[in-house]
Design an enzyme around this catalytic site. Sequence first.
Site, PDB file in Angstrom:
ATOM      1  N   GLU A  36       0.872  -1.168   0.000  1.00  0.00           N
ATOM      2  CA  GLU A  36       0.000   0.000   0.000  1.00  0.00           C
ATOM      3  C   GLU A  36       0.913   1.222   0.000  1.00  0.00           C
ATOM      4  O   GLU A  36       1.794   1.336   0.853  1.00  0.00           O
ATOM      5  CB  GLU A  36      -0.884  -0.005   1.257  1.00  0.00           C
ATOM      6  CG  GLU A  36      -1.827   1.177   1.247  1.00  0.00           C
ATOM      7  CD  GLU A  36      -2.746   1.254   2.457  1.00  0.00           C
ATOM      8  OE1 GLU A  36      -2.714   0.357   3.314  1.00  0.00           O
ATOM      9  OE2 GLU A  36      -3.483   2.250   2.525  1.00  0.00           O
ATOM     10  N   ARG A 261       5.474 -13.047   9.557  1.00  0.00           N
ATOM     11  CA  ARG A 261       6.147 -11.806   9.180  1.00  0.00           C
ATOM     12  C   ARG A 261       7.503 -11.720   9.873  1.00  0.00           C
ATOM     13  O   ARG A 261       7.766 -12.388  10.865  1.00  0.00           O
ATOM     14  CB  ARG A 261       5.295 -10.594   9.507  1.00  0.00           C
ATOM     15  CG  ARG A 261       5.029 -10.371  10.983  1.00  0.00           C
ATOM     16  CD  ARG A 261       3.873  -9.411  11.213  1.00  0.00           C
ATOM     17  NE  ARG A 261       4.202  -8.048  10.854  1.00  0.00           N
ATOM     18  CZ  ARG A 261       3.562  -7.346   9.906  1.00  0.00           C
ATOM     19  NH1 ARG A 261       2.587  -7.877   9.225  1.00  0.00           N
ATOM     20  NH2 ARG A 261       3.892  -6.114   9.652  1.00  0.00           N
ATOM     21  N   LYS A 271       4.686   0.886   9.454  1.00  0.00           N
ATOM     22  CA  LYS A 271       4.785   2.123   8.675  1.00  0.00           C
ATOM     23  C   LYS A 271       4.242   3.314   9.445  1.00  0.00           C
ATOM     24  O   LYS A 271       4.775   4.406   9.378  1.00  0.00           O
ATOM     25  CB  LYS A 271       4.007   1.962   7.360  1.00  0.00           C
ATOM     26  CG  LYS A 271       4.825   1.329   6.263  1.00  0.00           C
ATOM     27  CD  LYS A 271       4.091   1.383   4.939  1.00  0.00           C
ATOM     28  CE  LYS A 271       3.204   0.187   4.779  1.00  0.00           C
ATOM     29  NZ  LYS A 271       2.589   0.055   3.476  1.00  0.00           N
TER      30      LYS A 271
END
Length: 559
Positions: A36, A261, A271
């Site tokens: 994104e 992850r 982020k």
Amino acid sequence: MNDTQKEPVNFIQKIIDDDNASGKWDNRVHTRFPPEPNGYLHIGHAKSICLNFGIAEKNGGKCNLRFDDTNPVKEEDEYVQSIIKDVKWLGFDWEDRLFYASDYFDQMYEFAIQLVQDGKAYVCDLSGDEIRNTRGNLTEPGKESPHINRSIEENLDLFVRMKNGEFANGEKVLRAKIDMSHPNLNMRDPVIYRILHASHHRTGDKWCIYPMYDWAHGLEDSIEKITHSICTLEFEDHRPLYDWYLEQLGVYHPQQIEFARLNLNFTIMSKRKLKQLVDENHVDGWDDPRMPSISGLRRRGYTPESIRNFAEDLGVTKRDSIIDVIRLENALREDLNKRAPRVMGVLDPLKVVITNYPEGKTEMLEAINNPEDNSAGKRDIPFSQELYIEQSDFMEDPPKKFFRLGPGREVRLRYAYFITCQEVIKDENGNIVELQCTYDPKTRGGSAPDGRKVKGTLHWVSSPHAVDAEIRLYDRLFLNENPDEDGEFLKNLNPDSCKTFSNSKCEPSLANPENLTYQFERNGYFIKDEKESINGKLVFNRAVSLRDSWKKFLKQVGK
Ligand code: ATP
Ligand code: MG
């Protein structure tokens, strides 16, 4: 190759092997990396990039770069450009397959119409809060929306009017009609479209309804004919919804596969939080050399190869764990040890005058560019009467174990001569400002013909030939192994994460450094900071020390 010599197969490769054996995807492997564009990429994304592009590469397949740009409020073109640059820099190629979710907005809308027409979606007037509050929880079922029984015609009419901008933000949503008592909360009539009167960085004001992630993501995968849709574990609970949408629409249906992850200790990997560090000026932008962003790592002196090796070494698992950041640093050391040209630079200079060396004379001495790589060759470095050594390489009253320079002691200057300290010169405040030494002309090149040995070898730079530089040494950005343990990561910032030497001296070959990481002998690996090296100033960042010295540092700061 026999069986025991085979590389260990990760579980995703195993799935691909099985699929190829059964002919499930006609032997195709097509993955995608779907960021994104709401921030810069970090080392966690690098793991996902290496996995997706790597799996495709290993299996003769393809990997798309796709921007998941479905939330206009947080997304910007600056982020798109940085992501393109970072994935390229890591060494991956999407060829002509750069896609944007926003390019599929028309198709996604048509699919939503189809769902409404099939009676599987409805327009709901509840607010966001009301939807959340009627969703139930793990032990209680949710409550059906009062609008669940709207007719298909009414739903169609309302949805088209949502799209046409007749309603305000939050006034209505389109929801899937699944099951408000489904054991999986994601299946309790999730929102498909919301109203958002916001300009999109690519589609401008064309849309005022935007698709939710779960709706959009599966359709993007389906439209691109992805085979294996690899994502992180938190999406495991979303897989039933991913599957439900694609099944109801009867379209091409990729397989979602989840993996654990990457988490690193001493590192923030969100982020949103990284953006906060930037926005509140705790760091010097997304590419601050202390940031775990790919642009930060690049500016710090990391190589793409070291990051790829790190990711490959970690493998792929289904279990969450925290990786020691030392493994990342070691991957860089290992790569640079083989490749980085060796040079000499003095961080914190102390003047040395060789009293028995001819004044005004310069001689060139041969130095090896990389002892690990013969093909790197040799270079000549100038030697003269006045030199610099490291302040920390001299002690007036050295303890027994200190093998460097002290009054009356002899050491080797790398690639040059043995020198002996004869006199210590101080200023009026008692600070040592100069050492007067003598050299032994018979030790040229660094060894004595009479076989006498010295224990210490120091790096040095000839003063009249020295290149001035500012050198920055970095440490971890956070003092706490789990910086966000108590939800207040800003409190755990390391106040000493950057130490600057503004008066450093480098050998002349560094007057115009190339864009690569050098080893400054004994001091670590350094790269020129392109952003800060302006107006005649030369700034070097230390990428990593030669050895891990974190434990020593913690002792020094009393932790
Ligand atoms: P963040 O949590 O940092 O905001 P994100 O998941 O929201 O990251 P996306 O842009 O959606 O960011 O991520 C793109 C891809 O990178 C996704 O497939 C995501 O699963 C993957 N990814 C993100 N963080 C990690 C990580 N720490 N380890 C491995 N993959 C990751
Ligand atoms: Mg995400």
